[in-house]
Design an enzyme around this catalytic site. Structure first.
Site, PDB file in Angstrom:
ATOM      1  N   GLY A  38      -3.688   6.047   1.448  1.00  0.00           N
ATOM      2  CA  GLY A  38      -3.239   4.942   2.116  1.00  0.00           C
ATOM      3  C   GLY A  38      -1.658   4.965   2.387  1.00  0.00           C
ATOM      4  O   GLY A  38      -1.240   6.124   1.845  1.00  0.00           O
ATOM      5  N   GLU A 112     -12.036   7.890  -4.088  1.00  0.00           N
ATOM      6  CA  GLU A 112     -11.152   7.326  -4.908  1.00  0.00           C
ATOM      7  C   GLU A 112     -11.711   7.013  -6.390  1.00  0.00           C
ATOM      8  O   GLU A 112     -10.890   7.431  -7.477  1.00  0.00           O
ATOM      9  CB  GLU A 112     -10.445   6.166  -4.376  1.00  0.00           C
ATOM     10  CG  GLU A 112      -9.698   6.462  -3.205  1.00  0.00           C
ATOM     11  CD  GLU A 112      -9.147   5.287  -2.327  1.00  0.00           C
ATOM     12  OE1 GLU A 112      -9.914   4.245  -2.471  1.00  0.00           O
ATOM     13  OE2 GLU A 112      -8.318   5.502  -1.530  1.00  0.00           O
TER      14      GLU A 112
HETATM   15  C1  5RP Z   1      -7.993   3.316   0.864  1.00  0.00           C
HETATM   16  C2  5RP Z   1      -7.412   2.431  -0.352  1.00  0.00           C
HETATM   17  C3  5RP Z   1      -5.735   2.364  -0.289  1.00  0.00           C
HETATM   18  O1  5RP Z   1      -5.495   2.500  -1.702  1.00  0.00           O
HETATM   19  C4  5RP Z   1      -5.781   0.526   0.016  1.00  0.00           C
HETATM   20  O2  5RP Z   1      -6.454   0.433   1.264  1.00  0.00           O
HETATM   21  C5  5RP Z   1      -4.367   0.331  -0.117  1.00  0.00           C
HETATM   22  O3  5RP Z   1      -3.649   0.812   1.105  1.00  0.00           O
HETATM   23  P1  5RP Z   1      -2.106   0.917   1.391  1.00  0.00           P
HETATM   24  O4  5RP Z   1      -1.596   1.504   0.503  1.00  0.00           O
HETATM   25  O5  5RP Z   1      -1.934   1.462   2.780  1.00  0.00           O
HETATM   26  O6  5RP Z   1      -1.699  -1.086   1.456  1.00  0.00           O
HETATM   27  O7  5RP Z   1      -8.350   2.023  -1.212  1.00  0.00           O
HETATM   28  O8  5RP Z   1      -9.084   3.484   0.665  1.00  0.00           O
END
Ligand code: 5RP
Length: 229
Positions: A38, A112
């Site tokens: 992300g 994850e």
């Molecule tokens: C990806 C995730 C990310 O950690 C989550 O979407 C947060 O993203 P960002 O740091 O872009 O706000 O779970 O699958």
């Protein structure tokens, strides 16, 4: 912009920097880190580049993060060849006071969750907009085996969700994503298990059975370090 004039990206970068400070004393030439996915994780990866000679490498929770790590000259290892990692550093879409999270906005939830399961310490890095009283405003992602998509969606309706197929998205595992809208979650641990028990579900984006151990939260007043309530 926040009232203090900081953008969301600046808050994300502040928590990425705080995570670097959190792990730096523990790095050695044999350390393999678990790295999330992300925009916040990307900022962390970019800062980690400066430390590339101080640790061995990383396990990535997505192909995108693996590519970014390699681009910075950081070696990427298969999880099976590493076993456990001392730290997993990743963002979140929502996080509550117990450090239960909704994750998977970037469709990387399954990998994850696997890397997080192998981590001694999960450090969540997030800007203050991600902190909530109750999980569920952000649509809960569920990764499904493609042939089970309609069946799983019907089962999710029975649980009270409004499931929407995330069209055009194929996960790194070759699967599909259903997002659960209108689905406020009172008991994240129970709901995580309940959804995972539906045949055809690979996993869901509730990270409650294994939540974060530390939350570095980027607020206007600075970075707060929180542990589970
Ligand atoms: C990806 C995730 C990310 O950690 C989550 O979407 C947060 O993203 P960002 O740091 O872009 O706000 O779970 O699958």
């Amino acid at each position: 912009m926040t009232q203090a004039g900081l953008s969301q990206d600046q808050l994300k970068d502040a928590v990425a920097a705080a995570a670097i400070d959190e792990i730096t004393p523990w790095l050695s030439r044999s350390t393999v880190l678990g790295i999330g996915t992300g925009s916040t994780a990307n900022l962390f990866i970019d800062r980690l580049a400066a430390l590339r000679d101080d640790f061995k490498g990383a396990v990535a929770s997505s192909e995108a993060s693996a590519e970014r790590l390699r681009g910075h000259g950081i070696e990427v290892f298969e999880l099976n060849s590493v076993g456990t990692v001392p730290f997993y550093i990743d963002g979140a879409d929502e996080v509550n006071a117990h450090l239960h999270m909704i994750k998977g906005g970037g469709a990387a939830l399954t990998r994850e969750k696997i890397v997080a399961a192998c981590a001694e310490k999960f450090i969540c890095i997030a800007d203050a907009s991600k902190k909530v009283e109750r999980l569920g405003e952000f649509p809960l992602p569920v990764e499904v085996i493609p042939m089970a998509r309609s069946y799983v969606a019907r089962e999710l309706v029975k649980l009270g969700a409004d499931p929407v197929y995330r069209e055009g998205v194929v996960t790194d595992n070759g699967n599909q994503i259903i997002d659960c809208f209108e689905f406020m979650i009172d008991d994240p641990v129970a709901m995580e298990a309940r959804i995972n028990a539906i045949v055809g579900v690979v996993t869901n984006g509730l990270f409650a059975a294994r939540g974060a151990d530390v939350l570095l939260l980027g607020a206007e007043s600075g970075v707060e370090r929180l542990t589970p309530a």
